[in-house]
Design an enzyme around this catalytic site. Structure first.
Site, mmCIF file in Angstrom:
data_model
loop_
_atom_site.group_PDB
_atom_site.id
_atom_site.type_symbol
_atom_site.label_atom_id
_atom_site.label_comp_id
_atom_site.label_asym_id
_atom_site.label_seq_id
_atom_site.Cartn_x
_atom_site.Cartn_y
_atom_site.Cartn_z
ATOM 1 N N VAL A 135 -7.750 11.200 4.844
ATOM 2 C CA VAL A 135 -6.839 9.743 5.046
ATOM 3 C C VAL A 135 -6.300 9.005 4.041
ATOM 4 C CG1 VAL A 135 -7.350 8.045 5.963
ATOM 5 C CG2 VAL A 135 -8.723 9.766 7.441
ATOM 6 N N LYS A 136 -5.335 8.374 4.302
ATOM 7 C CA LYS A 136 -4.828 7.389 3.476
ATOM 8 C C LYS A 136 -4.681 6.188 4.270
ATOM 9 C CE LYS A 136 -0.607 6.359 0.565
ATOM 10 N NZ LYS A 136 0.447 6.443 0.297
ATOM 11 N N GLN A 137 -5.115 5.337 3.210
ATOM 12 C CA GLN A 137 -5.142 3.885 4.128
ATOM 13 C C GLN A 137 -4.825 3.199 3.123
ATOM 14 O OE1 GLN A 137 -4.542 1.511 6.261
ATOM 15 N NE2 GLN A 137 -5.554 2.848 7.533
#
Length: 350
Positions: A237-239
């Protein structure tokens, strides 16, 4: 190495390097490390070729074998327009220089568009892992719209030799339900073909700005976006790194619990990011934070973001504009300064 990191952190050095989380303890997390694939990721239902694809990502570059990731993402030619993105350094209108930057810096992978990666695939797909971003927003429509639509297919990513696909969902937007369905189906197909999946789990809704405060990077809202990203099959997950909290309560929607704010988080940036990690199934799905826009103190900002991510239990950083909007040697130095944080044994999990 630690002396340089301390110098770049400046007045925040003690606060960031000595902090210990008393909210969600590190013993509750599934942490990145050399054994991450063997002890954590193999427990998932992912087909074995996906495990191999993850191994290609994790074992490449300067961080190879550490369990951490340093990825160069350059999709801004679509997302922010090529002129706005590459005018500071026109060399990057040429896709080959994007790949060269990632290779020179020792990144785990290069992430970009169908056109960028496809134009040099036969020369480089076997030299550095490709992560093909399959959906985008674009700024040529008038009036402007904010919607992630498919620009490429999973099969095209497979055919060019990519080991992973990436996609964005604008959680909270009117279009999010459609985007969730499209990306979930695309990720299922990518897993069938043996590719890993990375989700840009971004928030997008003007209502998330309340009384002049922007809650698009609130820990509670981004944490829920991370949870939804993991739910639809993201392997990573890129956040955006959390900078504040209390989005649910300030805006007055959805559901939350007062213990999210009194027990599971504090105002400390590492604790806020720890909540983002916890929302990724306690770290079973790796969290990589974005490096953010280019500014006046890019090197210090990038190192700060990396320290917070690592000490919170994250898996790494995906930083683009800070690196490619400057001469290549300077971009390499910035990316390697990020990597040095993950290579530095004195920067520990809080």
């Amino acid at each position: 190495m630690i002396d340089r990191i301390t110098e770049l952190l400046g007045a925040e050095a003690e606060s960031l390097l000595a902090h210990q989380c008393k909210t969600i303890g590190k013993d509750q997390l599934h942490l990145p490390g050399p054994d991450y694939l063997d002890t954590i990721f193999v427990q998932t239902d992912r087909p074995l070729p996906v495990v191999r694809a993850m191994a290609e990502l994790i074992n490449h570059g300067r961080l190879g074998g550490t369990g951490y990731l340093s990825i160069l993402p350059v999709d801004q030619g679509i997302e922010h327009s090529a002129g706005a993105s590459f005018a500071p350094n026109p060399a990057y209108f040429d896709p080959e220089n994007i790949v060269k930057l990632a290779m020179e810096a020792g990144c785990n992978a290069v992430a970009s568009t169908l056109g960028v990666l496809g134009s040099v695939a036969r020369k480089y797909a076997h030299k550095i892992p490709f992560l093909l971003k399959i959906n985008h927003n674009e700024l040529l429509s008038l009036p402007a719209i904010h919607d992630q639509t498919m620009f490429a297919s999973v099969d095209q990513a497979y055919d060019m030799g990519a080991v992973a696909v990436g996609a964005t969902v604008y959680f909270g937007s009117p279009e999010s339900r459609r985007e969730i369905q499209e990306v979930s189906e695309a990720f299922a197909r990518a897993h069938e073909l043996g590719m890993a999946c990375v989700l840009w789990a971004y928030l997008r809704n003007p209502a998330f700005v309340k009384d002049g405060v922007d809650y698009h990077t609130a820990a509670d809202l981004t944490g829920q976006a991370n949870h939804l990203a993991a739910t639809i099959g993201a392997d990573i997950v890129k956040q955006k790194q959390a900078t504040l909290n209390g989005g649910y309560t300030a805006i007055g929607f959805g559901k939350t619990d007062k213990r999210v704010y009194s027990e599971l988080t504090t105002d400390h940036p590492i604790d806020l990011t720890r909540y983002q990690v916890a929302s990724c199934y306690m770290g079973r799905i790796g969290l990589i934070n974005s490096g953010g826009a280019s500014g006046k103190a890019d090197l210090a900002d990038a190192v700060r973001t990396a320290v917070i991510n690592k000490r919170a239990g994250g898996m790494g950083l995906i930083s683009g504009r800070k690196a490619f909007q400057r001469p290549m040697d300077d971009g390499v130095a910035l990316l390697q300064a990020i990597q040095d944080v993950y290579l530095c044994p004195e920067v520990t999990i809080a």
